[in-house]
Design an enzyme around this catalytic site. Structure first.
Site, PDB file in Angstrom:
ATOM      1  N   ASP A  83      -6.999  53.141  51.035  1.00 36.28           N
ATOM      2  CA  ASP A  83      -6.198  54.274  50.588  1.00 36.28           C
ATOM      3  C   ASP A  83      -4.783  54.040  51.109  1.00 36.28           C
ATOM      4  OD1 ASP A  83      -5.027  56.763  50.153  1.00 36.28           O
ATOM      5  OD2 ASP A  83      -6.835  57.860  50.705  1.00 36.28           O
ATOM      6  N   ASP A 112     -17.551  60.522  52.197  1.00 41.70           N
ATOM      7  CA  ASP A 112     -16.393  59.668  52.409  1.00 41.70           C
ATOM      8  C   ASP A 112     -16.363  59.219  53.869  1.00 41.70           C
ATOM      9  OD1 ASP A 112     -13.979  58.416  51.843  1.00 41.70           O
ATOM     10  OD2 ASP A 112     -12.808  60.264  51.848  1.00 41.70           O
TER      11      ASP A 112
END
Length: 125
Positions: A83, A112
């Site tokens: 990310d 996650d």
């Protein structure tokens, strides 16, 4: 939905993150969908998801996921990514792994996994 359809849905969800639009992201979830950011408690339902996602996106000005690997198994899609975001004015590169459980063309559960300390160090400096 087929594995290919599930994978396409998750890819669309990944692509949508760059919009930084919490309402758009929430629409990928089932009405009772769950987002479990593993370092903290899970959030369930559109209202909770909207508030939670909106809160952390409020401090982001950019994000893009660099997908490293993907696997599917029935209703499950596993994704490993970096990310790459700008949060609180700081550059963050956070390696993540997510498990998506899909049902009826929506995300039922998203787990996650990432290291919160890596994120914290990046934004605190």
């Amino acid at each position: 939905m087929s594995e290919a359809g599930n994978l396409a849905l998750v890819q669309s969800f990944i692509d949508a993150w760059s919009s930084l639009d919490s309402e758009r992201l929430v629409q990928f979830f089932a009405p009772d969908g769950v987002y479990h950011n593993m370092p903290i408690e899970p959030v369930q339902g559109h209202d909770g998801l909207r508030a939670f996602i909106g809160a952390f996106l409020a401090n982001w000005t950019e994000t893009k996921w660099e997908v490293l690997s993907v696997a599917t198994s029935g209703r499950l899609v596993f994704v490993e990514w970096v990310d790459r975001s700008i949060a609180h004015g700081k550059t963050v590169a956070l390696t993540c792994c997510g498990v998506f459980e899909l049902e009826g063309g929506k995300i039922k559960v998203w787990r996650d996994y990432f290291d919160m300390e890596t994120y914290r160090r990046a934004i605190v400096g």
